[in-house]
Motif scaffolding. Structure first.
Motif, PDB file in Angstrom:
ATOM      1  N   ALA A 299       0.823  -1.213   0.000  1.00 36.87           N
ATOM      2  CA  ALA A 299       0.000   0.000   0.000  1.00 36.87           C
ATOM      3  C   ALA A 299       0.857   1.263   0.000  1.00 36.87           C
ATOM      4  N   VAL A 300       2.123   1.133   0.397  1.00 39.21           N
ATOM      5  CA  VAL A 300       3.043   2.280   0.335  1.00 39.21           C
ATOM      6  C   VAL A 300       3.504   2.383  -1.116  1.00 39.21           C
ATOM      7  N   THR A 301       2.725   3.074  -1.915  1.00 46.59           N
ATOM      8  CA  THR A 301       2.854   3.041  -3.374  1.00 46.59           C
ATOM      9  C   THR A 301       4.001   3.915  -3.870  1.00 46.59           C
ATOM     10  N   PRO A 302       4.640   3.522  -4.995  1.00 47.60           N
ATOM     11  CA  PRO A 302       5.655   4.393  -5.614  1.00 47.60           C
ATOM     12  C   PRO A 302       5.004   5.672  -6.133  1.00 47.60           C
ATOM     13  N   ASP A 303       5.532   6.798  -5.751  1.00 44.48           N
ATOM     14  CA  ASP A 303       4.967   8.090  -6.124  1.00 44.48           C
ATOM     15  C   ASP A 303       5.668   8.598  -7.380  1.00 44.48           C
ATOM     16  N   ILE A 304       4.916   8.749  -8.480  1.00 40.84           N
ATOM     17  CA  ILE A 304       5.526   9.099  -9.765  1.00 40.84           C
ATOM     18  C   ILE A 304       6.173  10.481  -9.736  1.00 40.84           C
ATOM     19  N   MET A 305       5.620  11.397  -8.922  1.00 41.33           N
ATOM     20  CA  MET A 305       6.195  12.745  -8.897  1.00 41.33           C
ATOM     21  C   MET A 305       7.613  12.732  -8.345  1.00 41.33           C
ATOM     22  N   HIS A 306       7.846  11.914  -7.317  1.00 35.11           N
ATOM     23  CA  HIS A 306       9.159  11.917  -6.678  1.00 35.11           C
ATOM     24  C   HIS A 306      10.128  10.936  -7.316  1.00 35.11           C
ATOM     25  N   ILE A 307       9.643   9.838  -7.920  1.00 43.08           N
ATOM     26  CA  ILE A 307      10.588   8.882  -8.490  1.00 43.08           C
ATOM     27  C   ILE A 307      10.887   9.160  -9.955  1.00 43.08           C
ATOM     28  N   ILE A 308      10.049   9.969 -10.622  1.00 41.77           N
ATOM     29  CA  ILE A 308      10.288  10.252 -12.043  1.00 41.77           C
ATOM     30  C   ILE A 308      10.673  11.715 -12.234  1.00 41.77           C
ATOM     31  N   GLU A 309       9.695  12.628 -12.104  1.00 40.84           N
ATOM     32  CA  GLU A 309       9.994  14.044 -12.395  1.00 40.84           C
ATOM     33  C   GLU A 309      11.088  14.595 -11.483  1.00 40.84           C
ATOM     34  N   GLN A 310      10.943  14.352 -10.177  1.00 39.88           N
ATOM     35  CA  GLN A 310      11.943  14.830  -9.232  1.00 39.88           C
ATOM     36  C   GLN A 310      12.945  13.728  -8.884  1.00 39.88           C
ATOM     37  N   GLY A 311      12.900  12.622  -9.658  1.00 39.88           N
ATOM     38  CA  GLY A 311      13.774  11.494  -9.388  1.00 39.88           C
ATOM     39  C   GLY A 311      14.796  11.276 -10.487  1.00 39.88           C
ATOM     40  N   PHE A 312      14.636  10.157 -11.249  1.00 40.21           N
ATOM     41  CA  PHE A 312      15.688   9.819 -12.204  1.00 40.21           C
ATOM     42  C   PHE A 312      15.728  10.778 -13.387  1.00 40.21           C
ATOM     43  N   HIS A 368       9.518  20.095 -14.869  1.00 41.56           N
ATOM     44  CA  HIS A 368      10.238  18.926 -15.397  1.00 41.56           C
ATOM     45  C   HIS A 368       9.349  18.120 -16.337  1.00 41.56           C
ATOM     46  N   ARG A 369       8.055  17.999 -16.023  1.00 40.52           N
ATOM     47  CA  ARG A 369       7.134  17.300 -16.918  1.00 40.52           C
ATOM     48  C   ARG A 369       7.021  18.014 -18.254  1.00 40.52           C
ATOM     49  N   ALA A 370       6.965  19.346 -18.210  1.00 40.70           N
ATOM     50  CA  ALA A 370       6.891  20.115 -19.450  1.00 40.70           C
ATOM     51  C   ALA A 370       8.151  19.925 -20.287  1.00 40.70           C
ATOM     52  N   VAL A 392      14.598  10.143 -25.498  1.00 38.01           N
ATOM     53  CA  VAL A 392      13.423   9.761 -26.278  1.00 38.01           C
ATOM     54  C   VAL A 392      12.728   8.562 -25.646  1.00 38.01           C
ATOM     55  N   ARG A 393      13.496   7.592 -25.161  1.00 35.43           N
ATOM     56  CA  ARG A 393      12.897   6.416 -24.528  1.00 35.43           C
ATOM     57  C   ARG A 393      12.179   6.792 -23.228  1.00 35.43           C
ATOM     58  N   ILE A 394      12.750   7.700 -22.454  1.00 39.71           N
ATOM     59  CA  ILE A 394      12.092   8.140 -21.222  1.00 39.71           C
ATOM     60  C   ILE A 394      10.760   8.818 -21.540  1.00 39.71           C
ATOM     61  N   ALA A 395      10.786   9.740 -22.532  1.00 42.26           N
ATOM     62  CA  ALA A 395       9.557  10.459 -22.901  1.00 42.26           C
ATOM     63  C   ALA A 395       8.497   9.502 -23.437  1.00 42.26           C
ATOM     64  N   ASP A 396       8.910   8.544 -24.274  1.00 43.42           N
ATOM     65  CA  ASP A 396       7.970   7.548 -24.807  1.00 43.42           C
ATOM     66  C   ASP A 396       7.395   6.695 -23.691  1.00 43.42           C
ATOM     67  N   LYS A 436      26.363   5.029 -10.324  1.00 46.47           N
ATOM     68  CA  LYS A 436      26.179   3.980 -11.346  1.00 46.47           C
ATOM     69  C   LYS A 436      24.692   3.624 -11.501  1.00 46.47           C
ATOM     70  N   TRP A 437      23.823   4.587 -11.207  1.00 43.92           N
ATOM     71  CA  TRP A 437      22.377   4.443 -11.327  1.00 43.92           C
ATOM     72  C   TRP A 437      21.803   3.396 -10.360  1.00 43.92           C
ATOM     73  N   HIS A 438      22.552   3.037  -9.334  1.00 45.60           N
ATOM     74  CA  HIS A 438      22.009   2.167  -8.296  1.00 45.60           C
ATOM     75  C   HIS A 438      21.297   3.033  -7.254  1.00 45.60           C
ATOM     76  N   ILE A 439      20.191   3.615  -7.679  1.00 43.44           N
ATOM     77  CA  ILE A 439      19.420   4.514  -6.816  1.00 43.44           C
ATOM     78  C   ILE A 439      18.010   3.949  -6.655  1.00 43.44           C
ATOM     79  N   VAL A 440      17.388   4.259  -5.532  1.00 43.76           N
ATOM     80  CA  VAL A 440      16.072   3.700  -5.209  1.00 43.76           C
ATOM     81  C   VAL A 440      15.029   4.142  -6.225  1.00 43.76           C
ATOM     82  N   LYS A 441      15.140   5.361  -6.739  1.00 41.71           N
ATOM     83  CA  LYS A 441      14.113   5.884  -7.638  1.00 41.71           C
ATOM     84  C   LYS A 441      14.115   5.164  -8.987  1.00 41.71           C
TER      85      LYS A 441
END
Length: 700
Positions: A299-312, A368-370, A392-396, A436-441
């Protein structure tokens, strides 16, 4: 309010709104191992808040009590909480006794002052039964607790213990009511119908550091930093590895082992091996928490705002800024300035170019989304092929899987494969990244497909909604103080607001608060702004007509006049609108939250639109030049003056976007009914060929 006297009654109003149990606010002291001794935790009766929320928001269009499995042509679809695995499984076990209340909790430390010296820890509650758009409204989310900032020099385990003690005070009644034996509560909807309801934890929305406090796990620098599974830190970027989830049973056994540890060395070894604090979690005692489908750690869900836009994405942009040479930065700036001058790019809240390509640390998630929607169009640099492919792969990936209207089992399988490909492209583009991209996000992306199956689309449990509520419930009341006793002032403002809202219900006559809220929440068919300007067609002295002629040219406007005559419009006076609500996502639905397309006579504000092929005109895409309405046969018609693009069968090999060419000739203009406009699109000039236009496929 009869006989109200501002001088006499304002002081009485302040006294009547004092914080206390009569106003449903309670105070508790949380003991901490620090020189301050304790933290003062202010909280409300969460059961009363839940009853009021159910009664108020049940009047909203889209409020759901029963789940409904969404199957189309034998294919299962996942979107809202009502058609997810979690809700169907919960309903199957509860339906004979009552209904399910899908509880959503949110907590996060937030800065109250602009300099960051004053902060607080608010707790917010909502329900998955309420549609996502209605959770933004008043009553859709409620402040249920306020914890002052935990001293930063406190040990991490002590911080977690203080957080758990505070959360346990107001969550314990919900856990008790979630039990099928002896639990449940009577709720009443806006129509007066009563139900037996069982509150179950649907989602706990928060960022990763906060989720570690919720699950009593250690933060990012530990050996197993994920709060959902037991992935090891040196393998966080290995997204193909099998997942071993944390469960309530396993964490409970681990706690008992810690209790029975005979030495500090053994206790420390258990803490380090499993990256878990010696603290009981608020997730343990919910009904169904020990089942596979009801595992509350999920139930502790991954939050897209923090793991994507403000994350990787933020990490990738920082790496890009370091790699760019001065000449490459200059090229990007020139392309970006041209792109930003075109609407609807101005609607995307694009940040300042020279700042973004220098430092990306202080931008909001929306900026960041824009940027994610336009950067693939301008990143075509000869020496940066791998970087372009990664972006391009991230945006797709983001558009196809995060912004999707629904998911199927097939799309979730594609999502798992696409996530692996995207992460590998990111690692290849920036191989010298410090961690080396070994990050939680990066690792949390692995849990998204299973979370979507169980709890719906990521927008259903995004912290965007609940952080927005911080502005009105916490930040604005705090900034109206002298920064002394800030918590008391926040709570007092909340009480005053509740009193005013209650008074407005009592003096509102027949229209109750529930009725007014229902009217406010009903989605309208279309929304046109009241701001419009009068334009006389063909009159060279009319300032509005002259302004359009100056920008578009006289031939184009003469074509408009002739088209109006052919359409049978007798009047020469048009009401030109400055905005029109365009339905998003290519759906023929006009909503109150539609995107607004500017149509004022300025080259940078012209709008590109997708046109219904059933409408008049041969081409699919066009540029909306003028939006207006006129009277015909006693009815008001809403129309648009369109200039067409000619579709090219070729596709840009760099971006994969469809190529469009500006049409030439007499027949490339038309008067369109407003209903023929499907959605907003983004047509931009190609970087290498200015005469060619590209249909931006990264815009959602």
């Amino acid at each position: 309010l009869e006989g109200w006297n501002s001088y006499r009654d304002l002081e009485k109003f302040e006294q009547d709104c004092e914080v206390g149990e009569e106003n449903e606010w309670h105070v508790a002291e949380i003991e901490i191992d620090h020189e301050v001794g304790f933290l003062t935790f202010k909280h409300r009766s969460i059961v009363k808040v839940l009853l009021a929320m159910f009664k108020t928001m049940s009047a909203v269009s889209g409020f759901a009590i029963e789940p409904e499995e969404w199957v189309v042509d034998g294919e299962r679809r996942y979107s809202t909480p009502q058609n997810t695995d979690w809700m169907l499984m919960a309903w199957e076990r509860v339906k004979k006794l009552g209904i399910v209340l899908a509880i959503i909790l949110f907590s996060d430390q937030t800065n109250l002052s602009y300099n960051g010296r004053q902060s607080a820890h608010p707790f917010v509650m909502s329900m998955g039964n309420i549609p996502e758009w209605a959770r933004w409204l008043e009553g859709g989310t409620e402040l249920v607790g306020l914890l002052p900032n935990i001293p930063p020099d406190l040990k991490p385990e002590e911080k977690t213990r203080a957080f758990q003690q505070a959360a346990d005070i107001f969550i314990e009644p919900l856990r008790r009511l979630s039990k099928l034996k002896g639990g449940g509560l009577e709720v009443e909807d806006s129509a007066g119908v009563c139900y037996r309801a069982f509150p179950l934890l649907y989602a706990y929305v928060t960022d990763h550091p906060e989720s570690c406090k919720v699950t009593c796990t250690m933060a990012c620098n530990s050996f197993r930093p994920c709060s959902i599974c037991l992935a090891e830190k040196p393998r966080l970027a290995e997204v193909e590895d099998p997942i071993v989830l944390r469960t309530v049973r396993d964490q409970g056994r681990l706690y008992k082992q810690m209790e029975s540890a005979t030495t500090k060395k053994k206790l420390s070894a258990l803490r380090t091996t499993y990256s878990t604090h010696f603290v009981k979690s608020l997730l343990w005692d919910w009904e169904f928490a020990k089942t596979i489908w009801g595992n509350t750690y999920l139930a502790v869900t991954p939050d897209i705002m923090h793991i994507i836009e403000q994350g990787f994405w933020l990490h990738a942009m920082k790496c890009l800024v370091k790699k760019l040479t001065p000449s490459e930065r200059k090229i990007l700036l020139e392309r970006y300035k041209l792109l930003k001058a075109i609407t609807p790019a101005s609607l995307l809240r694009l940040p300042q170019a020279w700042v973004y390509f220098t430092t990306t640390a202080n931008f909001s998630a929306s900026e960041h989304r824009a940027m994610m929607q336009v950067l693939p169009l301008i990143i075509d640099l000869p020496e940066r092929v791998h970087i372009r492919r990664a972006i391009v792969r991230i945006a797709d990936w983001y558009k196809e899987f995060i912004r999707a209207e629904y998911h199927t089992d097939a799309s979730l399988i594609r999502m798992e494969t696409a996530t692996v490909v995207m992460v590998k492209a990111l690692v290849k583009a920036f191989p010298n990244q410090k961690s080396k991209w070994h990050i939680v996000k990066i690792h949390l992306l692995v849990h998204l497909p299973a979370t979507i199956r169980a709890r719906g689309l990521p927008q259903e449990y995004s912290s965007n909604t609940y952080e927005h509520s911080h502005k009105t419930t916490v930040k604005r009341p705090a900034r109206g103080t002298n920064w002394k006793n800030v918590g008391d002032r926040i709570v007092k403002k909340h009480v005053q607001h509740a009193v005013v809202r209650q008074l407005s219900c009592e003096v509102g006559g027949d229209k109750t608060y529930e009725t007014a809220m229902k009217e406010a929440c009903t989605v309208g068919r279309r929304v046109l702004t009241k701001t419009h300007k009068r334009m006389v067609v063909g009159d060279s002295t009319d300032p509005m007509w002259r302004s359009y002629v100056a920008v578009l040219g006289k031939p184009a406007m003469d074509q408009m006049a002739s088209h109006l005559k052919l359409a049978g419009v007798k009047t020469q006076v048009l009401q030109v609108h400055t905005a029109l609500a365009i339905p998003p996502h290519d759906r023929m639905e006009w909503t109150a939250k539609g995107q607004f397309v500017k149509a004022s006579p300025s080259q940078r504000n012209f709008s590109d639109v997708a046109i219904n092929p059933a409408g008049k005109g041969a081409n699919w895409y066009g540029r909306c030049l003028v939006l207006f309405h006129y009277d015909k046969d006693g009815a008001t018609k809403q129309a648009a003056y369109i200039e067409y693009y000619t579709e090219d069968r070729q596709v840009c090999h760099v971006t994969g976007c469809r190529r469009l060419l500006p049409t030439r000739g007499v027949d490339n203009y038309a008067i369109m009914d407003a209903d023929c406009i499907l959605s907003l699109v983004h047509v931009v000039p190609c970087c290498k060929d200015p005469d060619v236009r590209l249909l931006n496929r990264f815009v959602w």
